[in-house]
Design a protein around this motif. Sequence first.
Motif, short mmCIF file in Angstrom:
data_model
loop_
_atom_site.label_atom_id
_atom_site.label_comp_id
_atom_site.label_asym_id
_atom_site.label_seq_id
_atom_site.Cartn_x
_atom_site.Cartn_y
_atom_site.Cartn_z
N ARG A 108 -17.57 -0.91 -4.21
CA ARG A 108 -16.10 -0.85 -4.30
C ARG A 108 -15.55 -0.51 -2.92
O ARG A 108 -16.05 0.37 -2.23
CB ARG A 108 -15.68 0.22 -5.30
CG ARG A 108 -14.17 0.37 -5.43
CD ARG A 108 -13.80 1.26 -6.61
NE ARG A 108 -14.37 2.59 -6.55
CZ ARG A 108 -13.67 3.70 -6.32
NH1 ARG A 108 -12.37 3.65 -6.15
NH2 ARG A 108 -14.26 4.88 -6.32
N ARG A 126 -10.25 1.42 5.72
CA ARG A 126 -11.07 0.74 4.72
C ARG A 126 -12.13 1.74 4.28
O ARG A 126 -12.89 2.24 5.10
CB ARG A 126 -11.71 -0.49 5.36
CG ARG A 126 -12.61 -1.28 4.45
CD ARG A 126 -13.19 -2.46 5.25
NE ARG A 126 -13.92 -3.36 4.40
CZ ARG A 126 -15.21 -3.26 4.12
NH1 ARG A 126 -15.92 -2.27 4.64
NH2 ARG A 126 -15.79 -4.12 3.32
N GLU A 143 -11.72 0.10 -0.91
CA GLU A 143 -10.28 0.27 -1.03
C GLU A 143 -9.65 0.31 0.35
O GLU A 143 -10.27 0.75 1.32
CB GLU A 143 -9.94 1.56 -1.78
CG GLU A 143 -10.26 1.53 -3.25
CD GLU A 143 -9.81 2.78 -3.97
OE1 GLU A 143 -9.70 2.72 -5.20
OE2 GLU A 143 -9.59 3.83 -3.32
N TYR A 144 -8.41 -0.14 0.40
CA TYR A 144 -7.63 -0.13 1.63
C TYR A 144 -6.43 0.77 1.42
O TYR A 144 -5.74 0.67 0.41
CB TYR A 144 -7.17 -1.54 1.98
CG TYR A 144 -8.31 -2.48 2.22
CD1 TYR A 144 -8.84 -2.65 3.49
CD2 TYR A 144 -8.88 -3.20 1.17
CE1 TYR A 144 -9.92 -3.50 3.71
CE2 TYR A 144 -9.95 -4.06 1.38
CZ TYR A 144 -10.46 -4.19 2.66
OH TYR A 144 -11.52 -5.04 2.87
N GLY A 145 -6.19 1.65 2.39
CA GLY A 145 -5.05 2.55 2.30
C GLY A 145 -4.42 2.74 3.67
O GLY A 145 -5.08 2.58 4.70
N LEU A 205 0.81 -1.22 0.00
CA LEU A 205 0.00 0.00 0.00
C LEU A 205 0.84 1.28 0.00
O LEU A 205 0.31 2.38 0.10
CB LEU A 205 -0.95 0.00 1.21
CG LEU A 205 -2.02 -1.09 1.20
CD1 LEU A 205 -2.79 -1.08 2.51
CD2 LEU A 205 -2.96 -0.92 0.02
N GLU A 226 -15.36 2.43 1.86
CA GLU A 226 -16.42 1.86 1.03
C GLU A 226 -17.01 2.96 0.17
O GLU A 226 -17.35 4.02 0.67
CB GLU A 226 -17.52 1.25 1.89
CG GLU A 226 -17.07 0.07 2.71
CD GLU A 226 -18.22 -0.50 3.54
OE1 GLU A 226 -19.34 -0.64 3.00
OE2 GLU A 226 -17.98 -0.78 4.72
N TYR A 227 -17.15 2.69 -1.12
CA TYR A 227 -17.75 3.64 -2.05
C TYR A 227 -19.15 3.16 -2.40
O TYR A 227 -19.35 1.98 -2.69
CB TYR A 227 -16.90 3.77 -3.31
CG TYR A 227 -15.54 4.35 -3.04
CD1 TYR A 227 -15.34 5.73 -3.05
CD2 TYR A 227 -14.46 3.53 -2.75
CE1 TYR A 227 -14.09 6.27 -2.79
CE2 TYR A 227 -13.21 4.06 -2.48
CZ TYR A 227 -13.03 5.43 -2.51
OH TYR A 227 -11.80 5.96 -2.24
N PRO A 264 -3.87 3.59 -2.05
CA PRO A 264 -4.90 2.60 -1.76
C PRO A 264 -5.07 1.58 -2.89
O PRO A 264 -4.84 1.89 -4.07
CB PRO A 264 -6.18 3.43 -1.62
CG PRO A 264 -5.71 4.82 -1.34
CD PRO A 264 -4.40 4.95 -2.06
N LEU A 265 -5.48 0.38 -2.49
CA LEU A 265 -5.75 -0.69 -3.44
C LEU A 265 -7.02 -1.43 -3.04
O LEU A 265 -7.39 -1.47 -1.87
CB LEU A 265 -4.60 -1.71 -3.46
CG LEU A 265 -3.26 -1.25 -4.02
CD1 LEU A 265 -2.20 -2.32 -3.80
CD2 LEU A 265 -3.38 -0.92 -5.50
N ARG A 266 -7.64 -2.03 -4.03
CA ARG A 266 -8.78 -2.90 -3.78
C ARG A 266 -8.28 -4.26 -3.32
O ARG A 266 -7.12 -4.62 -3.51
CB ARG A 266 -9.62 -3.02 -5.05
CG ARG A 266 -10.24 -1.68 -5.44
CD ARG A 266 -11.00 -1.76 -6.72
NE ARG A 266 -12.27 -2.44 -6.47
CZ ARG A 266 -13.26 -2.47 -7.34
NH1 ARG A 266 -13.14 -1.86 -8.50
NH2 ARG A 266 -14.39 -3.08 -7.06
#
Length: 112
Positions: free
Chosen positions: A72, A63, A74-76, A26, A65-66, A30-32
Amino acid sequence: MSVTCPSRVVLHRIGARWTVFVVNALEDGPLRFTALVAKIQGVTPKVLTETLRAMEEDGLLARVEYAEQPPRVEYGLTDLGRSLLIPLRAVREWAETHVPEILEARERAQKG
């Protein structure tokens, strides 16, 4: 070294097998989840999920959430998580420098 020392909890998290890999994965942003699984070779989805949850509880990552279709997530890294990059980079550089010596020592130990 005390059993009751609070730093043991932190060192346990940092020393957990996959934490270092997640932090490094990371580093650039951020990545999924699926991108993390692909980037961190050898980690199972179950173990990655457990690691991400623990790191989120410890404040090392966020974490997000969109509200999209399909959903979707993503974690950053948080600022706290990003602060691990420098010491982990030093450990990684040490490891890369000393791999030949470690492998030689293992070989000697196995011979006998």
